[in-house]
Every structure is written in C-alpha cells, then in structure tokens.
Design an enzyme around this catalytic site. Structure first.
Site, PDB file in Angstrom:
ATOM      1  N   GLN A   1      -4.311  14.631 -14.246  1.00  9.32           N
ATOM      2  CA  GLN A   1      -5.366  14.235 -13.323  1.00  9.32           C
ATOM      3  C   GLN A   1      -5.092  12.831 -12.774  1.00  9.32           C
ATOM      4  OE1 GLN A   1      -9.469  15.577 -13.998  1.00  9.32           O
ATOM      5  NE2 GLN A   1      -9.980  13.410 -14.280  1.00  9.32           N
TER       6      GLN A   1
ATOM      7  N   ASN B   1      -5.780  25.017 -13.254  1.00  8.84           N
ATOM      8  CA  ASN B   1      -4.442  24.429 -13.411  1.00  8.84           C
ATOM      9  C   ASN B   1      -3.506  24.817 -12.266  1.00  8.84           C
ATOM     10  OD1 ASN B   1      -5.560  23.501 -15.734  1.00  8.84           O
ATOM     11  ND2 ASN B   1      -4.319  24.733 -17.134  1.00  8.84           N
TER      12      ASN B   1
ATOM     13  N   HIS C   1      25.323 -13.598   3.227  1.00 14.01           N
ATOM     14  CA  HIS C   1      24.766 -14.685   2.393  1.00 14.01           C
ATOM     15  C   HIS C   1      23.797 -15.551   3.203  1.00 14.01           C
ATOM     16  CE1 HIS C   1      28.179 -13.785  -0.356  1.00 14.01           C
ATOM     17  NE2 HIS C   1      28.835 -13.663   0.783  1.00 14.01           N
TER      18      HIS C   1
ATOM     19  N   LYS D   1      -0.581 -22.950  14.125  1.00 11.20           N
ATOM     20  CA  LYS D   1       0.038 -21.841  13.415  1.00 11.20           C
ATOM     21  C   LYS D   1      -0.181 -20.467  14.053  1.00 11.20           C
ATOM     22  CE  LYS D   1       1.030 -21.903   9.323  1.00 11.20           C
ATOM     23  NZ  LYS D   1       2.158 -21.933   8.434  1.00 11.20           N
TER      24      LYS D   1
ATOM     25  N   GLU E   1       4.535  -9.833   6.590  1.00  6.09           N
ATOM     26  CA  GLU E   1       4.334 -10.339   5.224  1.00  6.09           C
ATOM     27  C   GLU E   1       3.581  -9.330   4.367  1.00  6.09           C
ATOM     28  OE1 GLU E   1       3.862 -15.091   5.361  1.00  6.09           O
ATOM     29  OE2 GLU E   1       2.539 -14.013   6.692  1.00  6.09           O
TER      30      GLU E   1
ATOM     31  N   LYS F   1      -3.313  11.683  -9.039  1.00  4.80           N
ATOM     32  CA  LYS F   1      -3.851  11.680  -7.676  1.00  4.80           C
ATOM     33  C   LYS F   1      -4.000  10.296  -7.059  1.00  4.80           C
ATOM     34  CE  LYS F   1      -5.752  15.984  -8.686  1.00  4.80           C
ATOM     35  NZ  LYS F   1      -5.211  15.775 -10.062  1.00  4.80           N
TER      36      LYS F   1
ATOM     37  N   SER G   1      -4.280 -20.003  11.603  1.00 11.23           N
ATOM     38  CA  SER G   1      -4.699 -20.681  10.386  1.00 11.23           C
ATOM     39  C   SER G   1      -6.026 -21.362  10.656  1.00 11.23           C
ATOM     40  CB  SER G   1      -3.645 -21.718  10.000  1.00 11.23           C
ATOM     41  OG  SER G   1      -4.228 -22.720   9.193  1.00 11.23           O
TER      42      SER G   1
HETATM   43  N1  ARG Z   1      -9.262  17.752 -12.224  1.00 10.24           N
HETATM   44  C1  ARG Z   1      -8.185  18.389 -12.878  1.00 10.24           C
HETATM   45  C2  ARG Z   1      -6.851  17.722 -12.490  1.00 10.24           C
HETATM   46  O1  ARG Z   1      -6.856  16.987 -11.603  1.00 10.24           O
HETATM   47  C3  ARG Z   1      -8.149  19.834 -12.506  1.00 10.24           C
HETATM   48  C4  ARG Z   1      -7.489  20.719 -13.520  1.00 10.24           C
HETATM   49  C5  ARG Z   1      -8.319  20.753 -14.762  1.00 10.24           C
HETATM   50  N2  ARG Z   1      -7.840  21.692 -15.704  1.00 10.24           N
HETATM   51  C6  ARG Z   1      -8.248  21.725 -16.935  1.00 10.24           C
HETATM   52  N3  ARG Z   1      -7.748  22.614 -17.716  1.00 10.24           N
HETATM   53  N4  ARG Z   1      -9.088  20.846 -17.403  1.00 10.24           N
HETATM   54  O2  ARG Z   1      -5.833  17.931 -13.100  1.00 10.24           O
END
Ligand code: ARG
Length: 466
Positions: free
Chosen positions: A330, A118, A164, A291, A298, A333, A285
């Site tokens: 998790q 953690n 405008h 074009k 864009e 990410k 195009s």
């Molecule tokens: N892969 C987990 C995450 O991204 C890592 C931490 C996991 N901790 C746990 N107590 N399961 O958060």
C-alpha cells in the site's frame, strides 16, 4: 479528506471478527485519502471485470447491465465532487463497491466474484501509470521539440565547450543544446520500454492463487487495452517492480534535467551572461532590487533529490517481502504519485521556458576566444605537417605560455613569434586558429560543424514527428 465515522457495520470483511477495529488502526491502515486518485481506473477495471463475468455466464446480462450503469453513475458522482469517501471503508476499491451495492442493491455484491483487492489494486496502479506514462511522453516530446527548435537557430553560434568547467574547445550553442536532446531521447526510449512491462494485466490472479471461476482473462485484457497477461498469479499480485522501473526512469531523467538546470543557472549569471531566461520564468529578491533569480532551474535541480528518494523508498519497500501480496505494498502509491506529479511539473515548466531563452551570441563568442580554445587545432595542424602529436602538444604548450605571458590569444601571436616554436608553422595557420575554422573542421557524424548539427537537427525532428 474522507469521512471518519467508525462503523464496523459498513465494512465488507467483518464476518470473522468479534471486536470492531480500533479507531486509530482504522485510520492508520486506510489508504482512501490517497488511492482515491485511481477512481477512474478502478471503475474501468470493474466494468471490464463485470463484462467478462457476464461473458462467461457467471453473472447474467441484466446483472451486468445494472452493475455497469451503477458504476458509470458513481464515476459521474466522483467527477462532480458529490461522492463522500469513507475511512472505515479503507480504500478506493471498497468505497466504490459499497456505493455500488447501496445504489443497485444486492447485485452489487456480485461484482467481486472471482476477484480480490490484491489483483484489483495491482491492475488499477498499472492502468493509472499507463495513462500517466502517455501524458509524460507527450511532455517529454514537447521539451525535445523546444530544444531542437532553439538549436536550429543556433547552429552558427560559437561558444566555449568545457571540460572540468575550463575552456576546452569551441563548439556551437546549437551543438550543446542537441546534446541535451540526445540524452532526453534515451529517456524517452527508457520510458517506452518501461511501458511494455507496466502494460501487463494482473486481473484474474485474485488474492494470490487464481480463481475457481471459469474466467476469460484474454477478454478482460482486450477490454482494458493490456498487451500482456501476467503469467503467474503469485507474481501478479505481489511485485511492484514496474513502479520501481518507472521511478528509475524518472530519476535518470531528473538527473539530466538537474545537470541542464545547473548550466542554465551558470549561464544566466552575471559572470557568464551567455543567456537570459524569460522574465516570466524568474523571480526577484525582496531585498536586492537588481536580482533576477533563475528559480525554475534551481527548483528542478532541487526536485531531483525527492525523486531519488522515492526510488529508494520503493526499492526498500519491496526488498524483504515474501510472496505474495503484503500490506507493505500500500506504501507504493504516495511515492509513485509524487514522482508522476513532480515529473509532469518539471517537464511542463521546462518545455514552456526553453522558447523564452535569449541567447547572448557576442558574449559567448568572446568567451570562446578566451582560454586558448583553438590550441588543439594548432597541434592537429602541426601533426598534418609531419610532427608527432606528443611533440606538437609540447610546441603548442610553449606557444600558449607566450600567449598567457603577453595576454594574447594564439591568433594574436605574429608568425615570427609562432615560428620560434616550430618552423613548420606558416601563414595558413591563421585559418585554423579562428573559432569558425576550428568548429567547421569537426566534419563528421556527431561533430560540431554547423552542417553536421543541422543534419542532427533534421534527424531528431523526423524522430519527434512520429
Ligand atoms: N489498499 C490496498 C493496497 O493499496 C488494497 C489491497 C488490500 N488487500 C488486502 N488484502 N488487504 O494495497
């Protein structure tokens, strides 16, 4: 892709379990496919942690040396593409730890002393984001430099300024470009400010409550270049507000790039023809041979939507979580990684593209002449001659109507014609009805007079050099 072999025996937490993990659950809960991206930060964090454990004599110096050597060798293997990632080992942390024990034997199992995944993962993401923030900052500065350089060659280029999207008053293209520098400057400030809160070390919080080992968090923080140490262990492992803050910064920046893109698309159209984008930044195009499409702006405009989406995802991910760590986190990410990748791509392509913009000065000038862009200057002229602004506004309105009816610009109306609206109008009016006169009259800090824009360019150049 990681190896899918389901083997409970390889896991690092099976002690209290009687049945092996369901194979679908195993794949469902694993994060190694995406969090392996943080391997360098994970190893950097582990080395700092091992150094600290030796410093406080929880492990011996020779144990530390073995661990550091093992981790360094693993780092090289991963870099070389020789490392096999395993799904049963769930995430980047346990993959590397398990490889370490395989490599150096039982000592490897001591690395996790006084630590939890953690605080480990919270540390890894912060290290990762800090590295990426530094790259993004460089690209953001490069983009601003490119805009400032282009602006420096356009301080006398007159174009219509819009409100405008209707012609309002003449400005210069240099001034317009510097408006974009101004908002990117605020984005850089936001990013720097966000970096302060990213650069705080969770390590030492362990699972949630801290640890009973005599750890030295100041030592670890110094090793990892953290400016601050998270002040509460529960908060340290659970909050991802720094990622939300980064994604907010990214959303605002993308909003700016999207507005800028919209202008580039408009300006490069056959209707405006203010600019031409470099061939290497456009596509053709497959059916219409004439074009040349502004795909880059864009796409950047379109990508803003996906960054806003990531911001919403992260806010929603966090909103109902009780303290402290929950597996929900998790999910932080992939949105964060994609925000980083998308942003870096957009900034790079923009910084590369700006120097290849060709400016059609004549067309801009002609466009500024249309649309009675000096009408306000005429009103100001009348005010200087003693007429109240509201009355001056009315007089000029009538002169504009005559211009529209006879298809002429204000500067093309004769003195006699103008004088029928006010006897205060004299020959000197023609100086202020020119575009140059109008632009030059804005002589104050932040105004569009070429001298003012040159000063703004100088100020920004100095700032960007730092
Ligand atoms: N892969 C987990 C995450 O991204 C890592 C931490 C996991 N901790 C746990 N107590 N399961 O958060």
């Amino acid at each position: 892709m990681a190896d899918k072999n389901n083997s409970n025996s390889s896991k690092l937490w099976t002690g209290r379990f009687n049945a092996p993990t369901d194979s679908f659950v195993e794949a469902f809960t694993a994060s190694v496919d995406f969090d392996q991206r943080m391997y360098q930060q994970d190893i950097r964090g582990s080395i700092a942690h091992a150094n600290m454990l030796a410093q406080v004599q929880v492990i011996s110096d020779s144990e530390r040396d073995l661990i550091v050597q093992g981790l360094t060798a693993i780092l090289e293997e991963i870099k070389a593409g020789d490392f096999v990632w395993s799904i049963p080992l769930e995430d980047v942390h346990m993959n590397i730890e398990s490889a370490l024990t395989k490599k150096i034997g039982l000592v490897g199992k001591k690395l996790h002393t006084g630590r939890s995944r953690n605080d480990q993962v919270a540390t890894d993401i912060r290290l990762y984001l800090r590295d990426e923030i530094d790259c993004i900052m460089k690209e953001l500065t490069r983009l601003q430099m490119a805009l400032v350089d282009l602006a420096a060659s356009q301080t006398e280029t007159i174009m219509p300024g819009f409100t405008h999207l209707q012609t309002a008053q003449p400005v210069t293209f240099g001034h317009h470009l510097m408006a974009w520098v101004e908002n990117l400057k605020r984005d850089s400030e936001r990013l720097l400010d966000c970096r302060k809160r990213v650069n705080s070390m969770p390590l030492g919080a362990a699972a949630l409550a801290g640890t009973s080992y005599p750890i030295d968090r100041v030592f670890t923080a110094e090793q990892l270049g953290f400016d601050q140490i998270a002040g509460n262990s529960l908060d340290a492992v659970s909050d991802r507000d720094f990622a939300i803050e980064f994604t907010s910064f990214a959303s605002i920046l993308m909003m700016h790039l999207s507005r800028f893109s919209e202008e580039l698309v408009l300006w490069s159209s056959a209707q405006f023809q203010f600019i031409e984008l470099g061939d290497s930044f456009c596509t053709g195009s497959s059916i219409m041979p004439q074009k040349k499409n502004p795909d880059v702006p864009e796409l950047v405009r379109g990508k803003s939507g996906r960054i806003y989406g990531h911001l919403m995802a992260l806010l929603t991910l966090m909103k109902s979580q009780p303290l402290a760590y929950n597996k929900d986190n998790q999910e932080d990410k992939e949105p964060l990684f994609d925000t980083v990748d998308t942003l870096k791509g957009c900034l790079k392509v923009y910084a590369d593209m700006i120097p290849h913009i060709n400016v059609n000065k004549e067309i801009m000038y002609r466009a500024a002449k249309k649309g009675y862009s000096t009408a306000t200057d005429l009103a100001d002229y009348l005010v200087r001659k003693g007429i109240a602004f509201r009355d001056a506004h009315e007089i000029v309105g009538k002169a504009v109507r005559l211009g529209i009816e006879s298809k002429r610009d204000l500067s093309e109306l004769s003195l006699v014609e103008l004088q029928q609206f006010s006897d205060k109008i004299a020959q000197d009016v023609y100086q202020i009805l020119t575009l140059e006169g109008s632009v030059n009259a804005r002589q104050h800090l932040g105004g569009c007079a070429p001298v003012q824009v040159q000063q703004a360019i100088e100020r920004e150049k100095q700032r960007l050099k730092k």
